[in-house]
Scaffold this motif. Structure first.
Motif, PDB file in Angstrom:
ATOM      1  N   ALA A 204     -34.438 -67.153  75.401  1.00  0.00           N
ATOM      2  CA  ALA A 204     -33.200 -66.310  75.627  1.00  0.00           C
ATOM      3  C   ALA A 204     -32.976 -65.340  75.798  1.00  0.00           C
ATOM      4  O   ALA A 204     -32.786 -64.937  74.397  1.00  0.00           O
ATOM      5  N   ASP A 205     -32.877 -64.541  76.446  1.00  0.00           N
ATOM      6  CA  ASP A 205     -32.545 -63.076  76.392  1.00  0.00           C
ATOM      7  C   ASP A 205     -31.012 -62.599  76.485  1.00  0.00           C
ATOM      8  O   ASP A 205     -30.145 -64.412  76.418  1.00  0.00           O
ATOM      9  N   THR A 206     -30.253 -61.782  76.252  1.00  0.00           N
ATOM     10  CA  THR A 206     -28.136 -61.356  77.146  1.00  0.00           C
ATOM     11  C   THR A 206     -28.766 -61.971  78.315  1.00  0.00           C
ATOM     12  O   THR A 206     -27.293 -62.574  78.418  1.00  0.00           O
ATOM     13  N   THR A 207     -29.459 -61.533  79.460  1.00  0.00           N
ATOM     14  CA  THR A 207     -28.608 -63.040  80.753  1.00  0.00           C
ATOM     15  C   THR A 207     -28.778 -63.492  81.138  1.00  0.00           C
ATOM     16  O   THR A 207     -28.131 -64.361  81.466  1.00  0.00           O
ATOM     17  N   ALA A 208     -29.639 -64.308  80.471  1.00  0.00           N
ATOM     18  CA  ALA A 208     -29.430 -65.705  79.725  1.00  0.00           C
ATOM     19  C   ALA A 208     -28.773 -66.737  79.504  1.00  0.00           C
ATOM     20  O   ALA A 208     -28.800 -67.262  79.830  1.00  0.00           O
ATOM     21  N   LEU A 209     -28.436 -66.194  78.515  1.00  0.00           N
ATOM     22  CA  LEU A 209     -27.286 -66.271  77.884  1.00  0.00           C
ATOM     23  C   LEU A 209     -26.137 -66.390  78.801  1.00  0.00           C
ATOM     24  O   LEU A 209     -25.191 -66.936  78.618  1.00  0.00           O
ATOM     25  N   ALA A 210     -25.893 -65.478  79.690  1.00  0.00           N
ATOM     26  CA  ALA A 210     -24.234 -65.068  80.613  1.00  0.00           C
ATOM     27  C   ALA A 210     -24.917 -66.452  81.243  1.00  0.00           C
ATOM     28  O   ALA A 210     -23.952 -67.278  81.986  1.00  0.00           O
TER      29      ALA A 210
END
Length: 284
Positions: A204-210
């Motif tokens: 996961a990256d920060t976009t995926a965390l959203a």
């Protein structure tokens, strides 16, 4: 698990610029919560992806979205606007629309989270162990969930089929303590701690965390309600996550007047708090 070269999430959140801050995209049927209805966090991630193309900062820092109607598989347009481009943060808005009109209204502030990786004082690493203290003592803890090794935890999809919920095939879940609603016997205690990751091995990256803050079954189901529909979701992104399983805690404190909130926390494999969210939802 080794991260794959191609990611279903990246593929299914791709956007194409069409001019004047507008982007074309396709709502995939691979992230549905039931037949023909896309997961709200996935729709938010489409908006985040488009805003990331517009704002001169790499990471969403805080994102807030209002969900106006269900998103359905098929073409969509995202209209973005840069509200402020500052030295340390940048803010913008996005409107995702389909044929029937606006689906999601989102606002986000972006920043650069590079180097934000050290745990804050009091935040220890995720430490698997053989037993978990009664959830009454950990429901509102500010430390990372203490979970058994994911390989020894329960895959909830072995307990109950989820017809039409294609998002369940995109995300792996492992439950240390299985909430009662998975067995058809709600416990009356809406709190859960568990592991989560992309099923294709993509870290996961920060976009995926959203998206991932909205990827699990709502814990309000343990109060015996039939379902939950998100009205508004706010996500705070605290750091770029380390590779590996993500430790999650979800809980609801209040169910009143047909609405409930759900708080969601995500900690990475290094024990760093990487995302927090709160949503207001309507029970069905």
């Amino acid at each position: 698990m080794t991260t794959t070269a191609s990611s279903e999430f990246d593929t299914d959140t791709a956007v194409t610029a069409s001019g004047d801050g507008h982007y074309a995209t396709t709502v995939s049927d691979r992230w549905a919560i039931r037949d023909g209805v896309a997961n709200g966090g996935y729709l938010l991630a489409l908006c985040v992806r488009a805003l990331g193309e517009q704002l001169a900062m790499p990471d969403p820092l805080v994102v807030s979205a209002h969900f106006l109607r269900p998103g359905t598989p098929g073409p969509a347009e995202i209209a973005t606007e840069v509200v402020k481009q500052g030295r340390r943060t940048a803010t913008g808005s996005a409107r995702l629309s389909q044929q029937d009109g606006a689906v999601v209204l989102a606002q986000a502030t972006y920043a650069d989270l590079d180097g934000v990786s050290a745990p804050a004082a009091g935040n220890g690493p995720v430490a698997p162990h053989d037993s978990v203290a009664p959830h009454e003592s950990v429901a509102f803890n500010n430390a990372a969930p203490a979970l058994a090794d994911p390989e020894t935890c329960t895959d909830p999809l072995t307990l109950s089929e989820q017809p039409g919920a294609t998002v369940a095939a995109r995300v792996d879940y492992r439950l240390d303590r299985v909430p009662g609603f998975w067995y058809g016997t709600p416990s009356g205690e809406p709190v859960s701690e568990f592991w989560l990751r992309f099923a294709d091995g993509h870290d996961a990256d920060t976009t995926a965390l959203a998206m991932l803050v909205d990827a699990a079954a709502p814990v309000v189901l343990d109060l015996g309600v039939g379902g939950s529909s998100t009205i508004e979701l706010t996500v705070h992104l605290r750091a770029r996550p380390a590779p590996g399983w993500l430790a999650c805690r979800a809980f609801t404190r209040h169910l009143s007047g047909g609405y409930h909130e759900e708080d969601f926390e995500i900690w990475d494999s290094a024990g760093v708090l990487v995302a927090q969210s709160r949503q207001l939802a309507l029970v069905r």
